[in-house]
Design a protein around this motif. Structure first.
Motif, PDB file in Angstrom:
ATOM      1  N   SER A 105       0.850  -1.136   0.134  1.00 35.34           N
ATOM      2  CA  SER A 105       0.104  -0.222  -0.196  1.00 35.34           C
ATOM      3  C   SER A 105       1.027   1.332  -0.020  1.00 35.34           C
ATOM      4  CB  SER A 105      -0.804  -0.053   1.221  1.00 35.34           C
ATOM      5  OG  SER A 105      -1.257   1.348   1.458  1.00 35.34           O
ATOM      6  N   SER A 106       0.531   2.246  -0.899  1.00 41.59           N
ATOM      7  CA  SER A 106       1.352   3.352  -0.893  1.00 41.59           C
ATOM      8  C   SER A 106       0.672   4.589  -1.283  1.00 41.59           C
ATOM      9  CB  SER A 106       2.555   3.097  -1.620  1.00 41.59           C
ATOM     10  OG  SER A 106       3.191   4.295  -2.081  1.00 41.59           O
ATOM     11  N   SER A 107       0.918   5.750  -0.780  1.00 44.79           N
ATOM     12  CA  SER A 107       0.356   7.070  -1.345  1.00 44.79           C
ATOM     13  C   SER A 107       1.076   7.632  -2.534  1.00 44.79           C
ATOM     14  CB  SER A 107       0.482   8.045  -0.353  1.00 44.79           C
ATOM     15  OG  SER A 107       1.576   8.537   0.083  1.00 44.79           O
ATOM     16  N   GLY A 108       2.266   7.060  -2.847  1.00 43.58           N
ATOM     17  CA  GLY A 108       3.135   7.398  -4.085  1.00 43.58           C
ATOM     18  C   GLY A 108       4.337   6.856  -4.073  1.00 43.58           C
ATOM     19  N   ASN A 109       5.472   7.647  -3.204  1.00 40.76           N
ATOM     20  CA  ASN A 109       6.801   7.437  -3.251  1.00 40.76           C
ATOM     21  C   ASN A 109       7.194   5.912  -2.928  1.00 40.76           C
ATOM     22  OD1 ASN A 109       7.328  10.026  -4.121  1.00 40.76           O
ATOM     23  ND2 ASN A 109       7.413  10.776  -2.040  1.00 40.76           N
ATOM     24  N   MET A 110       6.663   5.373  -1.853  1.00 37.78           N
ATOM     25  CA  MET A 110       6.908   3.971  -1.513  1.00 37.78           C
ATOM     26  C   MET A 110       6.760   3.014  -2.990  1.00 37.78           C
ATOM     27  SD  MET A 110       8.728   1.701   0.411  1.00 37.78           S
ATOM     28  CE  MET A 110       8.567   2.472   1.903  1.00 37.78           C
ATOM     29  N   GLY A 111       5.493   3.234  -3.646  1.00 34.38           N
ATOM     30  CA  GLY A 111       5.163   2.679  -4.729  1.00 34.38           C
ATOM     31  C   GLY A 111       6.156   3.038  -5.706  1.00 34.38           C
ATOM     32  N   ILE A 112       6.804   3.989  -6.042  1.00 37.16           N
ATOM     33  CA  ILE A 112       7.762   4.247  -7.115  1.00 37.16           C
ATOM     34  C   ILE A 112       8.936   3.584  -6.644  1.00 37.16           C
ATOM     35  CG2 ILE A 112       9.148   5.863  -8.020  1.00 37.16           C
ATOM     36  CD1 ILE A 112       6.663   7.639  -7.942  1.00 37.16           C
ATOM     37  N   GLY A 113       9.545   3.535  -5.062  1.00 35.37           N
ATOM     38  CA  GLY A 113      10.646   2.902  -5.009  1.00 35.37           C
ATOM     39  C   GLY A 113      10.832   1.334  -4.865  1.00 35.37           C
ATOM     40  N   LEU A 114       9.511   0.750  -4.712  1.00 31.75           N
ATOM     41  CA  LEU A 114       9.249  -0.741  -4.807  1.00 31.75           C
ATOM     42  C   LEU A 114       9.249  -0.971  -6.231  1.00 31.75           C
ATOM     43  CD1 LEU A 114       6.985  -1.445  -1.797  1.00 31.75           C
ATOM     44  CD2 LEU A 114       9.170  -2.399  -2.301  1.00 31.75           C
ATOM     45  N   ALA A 115       8.296  -0.143  -7.108  1.00 27.66           N
ATOM     46  CA  ALA A 115       8.447  -0.566  -8.586  1.00 27.66           C
ATOM     47  C   ALA A 115       9.608  -0.632  -9.237  1.00 27.66           C
ATOM     48  CB  ALA A 115       7.660   0.486  -9.138  1.00 27.66           C
ATOM     49  N   SER A 157      -1.395  11.743  -9.883  1.00 28.68           N
ATOM     50  CA  SER A 157      -1.522  11.066 -11.109  1.00 28.68           C
ATOM     51  C   SER A 157      -0.221  10.694 -11.859  1.00 28.68           C
ATOM     52  CB  SER A 157      -2.390  11.871 -12.253  1.00 28.68           C
ATOM     53  OG  SER A 157      -1.905  13.106 -12.368  1.00 28.68           O
ATOM     54  N   GLN A 158       0.854  11.726 -11.807  1.00 31.66           N
ATOM     55  CA  GLN A 158       2.110  11.225 -12.195  1.00 31.66           C
ATOM     56  C   GLN A 158       2.790  10.234 -11.346  1.00 31.66           C
ATOM     57  OE1 GLN A 158       4.279  14.993 -12.212  1.00 31.66           O
ATOM     58  NE2 GLN A 158       6.346  14.032 -12.684  1.00 31.66           N
ATOM     59  N   ASN A 159       2.647  10.217 -10.014  1.00 30.70           N
ATOM     60  CA  ASN A 159       3.176   8.926  -9.341  1.00 30.70           C
ATOM     61  C   ASN A 159       2.724   7.718  -9.900  1.00 30.70           C
ATOM     62  OD1 ASN A 159       4.721  10.775  -7.640  1.00 30.70           O
ATOM     63  ND2 ASN A 159       3.276  10.634  -6.074  1.00 30.70           N
ATOM     64  N   ILE A 160       1.271   7.573 -10.142  1.00 32.63           N
ATOM     65  CA  ILE A 160       0.893   6.385 -10.642  1.00 32.63           C
ATOM     66  C   ILE A 160       1.545   6.139 -12.054  1.00 32.63           C
ATOM     67  CG2 ILE A 160      -1.225   5.413 -11.648  1.00 32.63           C
ATOM     68  CD1 ILE A 160      -2.785   6.759  -9.260  1.00 32.63           C
ATOM     69  N   ALA A 161       1.667   7.173 -12.986  1.00 29.42           N
ATOM     70  CA  ALA A 161       2.302   7.016 -14.255  1.00 29.42           C
ATOM     71  C   ALA A 161       3.837   6.638 -14.142  1.00 29.42           C
ATOM     72  CB  ALA A 161       2.157   8.253 -15.070  1.00 29.42           C
ATOM     73  N   ILE A 162       4.356   6.811 -13.086  1.00 27.25           N
ATOM     74  CA  ILE A 162       5.924   6.430 -12.976  1.00 27.25           C
ATOM     75  C   ILE A 162       5.892   5.177 -12.410  1.00 27.25           C
ATOM     76  CG2 ILE A 162       7.985   6.771 -11.637  1.00 27.25           C
ATOM     77  CD1 ILE A 162       7.110   9.729 -11.413  1.00 27.25           C
ATOM     78  N   GLY A 194       6.610  -0.785 -14.523  1.00 26.62           N
ATOM     79  CA  GLY A 194       5.907  -2.213 -14.889  1.00 26.62           C
ATOM     80  C   GLY A 194       5.045  -2.606 -13.566  1.00 26.62           C
ATOM     81  N   ALA A 195       4.757  -1.483 -12.679  1.00 28.09           N
ATOM     82  CA  ALA A 195       3.987  -1.926 -11.611  1.00 28.09           C
ATOM     83  C   ALA A 195       2.204  -2.029 -11.904  1.00 28.09           C
ATOM     84  CB  ALA A 195       3.993  -0.776 -10.617  1.00 28.09           C
ATOM     85  N   GLU A 196       1.694  -2.872 -11.521  1.00 29.65           N
ATOM     86  CA  GLU A 196       0.251  -2.872 -11.582  1.00 29.65           C
ATOM     87  C   GLU A 196      -0.496  -1.957 -10.442  1.00 29.65           C
ATOM     88  OE1 GLU A 196      -0.979  -7.067 -11.709  1.00 29.65           O
ATOM     89  OE2 GLU A 196       0.966  -7.319 -12.716  1.00 29.65           O
TER      90      GLU A 196
END
Length: 361
Positions: free
Chosen positions: A94-104, A124-129, A134-136
């Protein structure tokens, strides 16, 4: 040709002069090896008093663009070393953005499938990154008992139960989160300043960064005071739940890492304070910083008179380039935070060109 030379252009026959000598940096072995050793720069214009020595730790210098690169790498690396995961594992977080990018980024490097659970507040930009890496993306649209974090965590649990060979790094309770900052972020700051640090200001959400930094400073017997910056509307440190617009700051429920954690001082900021800090930073220091960073900087400014003749560091978690559609968008600020452009400029102390020239001279 004379006109061109006056403008700084030189003929091919004349050697170009290089006025700056940049330090030599050893090449990283791979993208993950480039995490850390982010810039520490002095801010000479942000505060109203010249008697505070203020430095900013720019975590946007990490390859994934934020402080979350550190725990993302550490959590996955340790799980690999323990034999708990491999290239066939699906990572779910679960992430609001930055952890998601780091893990991706980490999962893409190791060839792992990654599912990131987000909510409507994610940029929206974090989701695009994340998608580019390759993240879902799995988005929850309704809060659970008034809280989006609770809804995200419930979705994570469902996905773990229904996805074979899956693993939850769990940034909210994983000790690798604070240890990545203990062994990295604060160690870099401490060594750069030769241990001469009076105050450290750091944003809180999972409290991993604040915890790791505090633990290191205590282990080194430093007298540094750690100021944890939280948002109004966050339940951390006994706060009352309320609406929050700035992602990555505060929490709607107390994560396991944050339980019974204490710091020298807890400061709360409004969403508008975060915007003011970001706008002032861009105007005064020519740096675009993210939402939580704006709140951290405004906390320093609020305390500036009690910080005179002290050395302070503000850890700035990410870049403002990820908030161009929100924090740096006048229409968004006016609609969401009820603050028009003129009022915002006044709060941030933004001056016109003539006034600025007089201030900076």
């Amino acid at each position: 040709m004379a006109v061109c030379e006056k403008a700084g252009w030189q003929s091919a026959s004349r050697p170009l002069e290089c006025p700056f000598v940049y330090p030599v940096v050893k090449p990283a072995k791979n993208v993950l090896d480039a995490i850390g050793n982010t810039p520490l720069i002095q801010l000479n214009r942000y505060l109203d008093t010249p008697n505070v020595k203020l430095f900013a730790k720019l975590e946007s210098g990490n390859p994934g663009g934020s402080a979350k690169d550190r725990p993302a790498h550490e959590m996955i690396r340790q799980a690999i070393d323990r034999g708990e995961i491999d290239a066939n594992t699906t990572i779910i977080e679960s992430s609001s953005g930055n952890m998601g990018i780091g893990l991706a980024q980490v999962c893409r490097y190791y060839g792992m499938r990654f599912i990131c659970v987000v909510d409507p507040r994610a940029q929206s930009q974090n989701i695009a990154i994340m998608k580019a890496l390759g993240a879902e993306i799995d988005q929850v649209d309704q809060p659970l008992e008034g809280d989006f974090l609770s809804a995200r965590l419930a979705r994570v649990c469902y996905l773990l139960e229904t996805t074979a060979n899956s693993y939850w790094p769990n940034q909210y309770s994983n000790p690798a989160n604070p240890s990545s900052h203990c062994n990295g972020t604060i160690r870099e700051i401490d060594q750069a300043l030769d241990g001469e640090l009076d105050y450290l200001f750091v944003a809180t959400s999972s409290t991993g960064a604040a915890q790791g930094c505090r633990n290191y400073l205590r282990s080194m017997n430093r007298s540094t005071k750690v100021v944890a910056v939280d948002s109004e509307g966050s339940v951390l440190f006994g706060g009352t739940a309320g609406p929050r617009q700035i992602p990555g700051l505060g929490a709607g429920r107390v994560p396991p890492l944050a339980r019974n954690q204490t710091f020298d001082h807890v400061a709360r900021v409004r969403d508008l304070d975060c915007v003011v800090g970001c706008r002032r930073m861009a105007d005064r220091e020519a740096l675009l910083v993210g939402g939580s960073a704006g709140g951290v900087l405004e906390t320093v400014r609020r305390m500036q008179h009690q910080l005179e003749h002290k050395t302070c560091v503000a850890i700035l978690h990410d870049s403002g380039t990820r908030y161009l559609e929100t924090i740096f968008n006048d229409d968004w600020v006016a609609n969401e935070l009820d603050c028009g452009p003129d009022a915002l400029r006044q709060l941030a102390g933004i001056t016109n060109a003539t006034e600025k020239k007089a201030v900076m001279s």
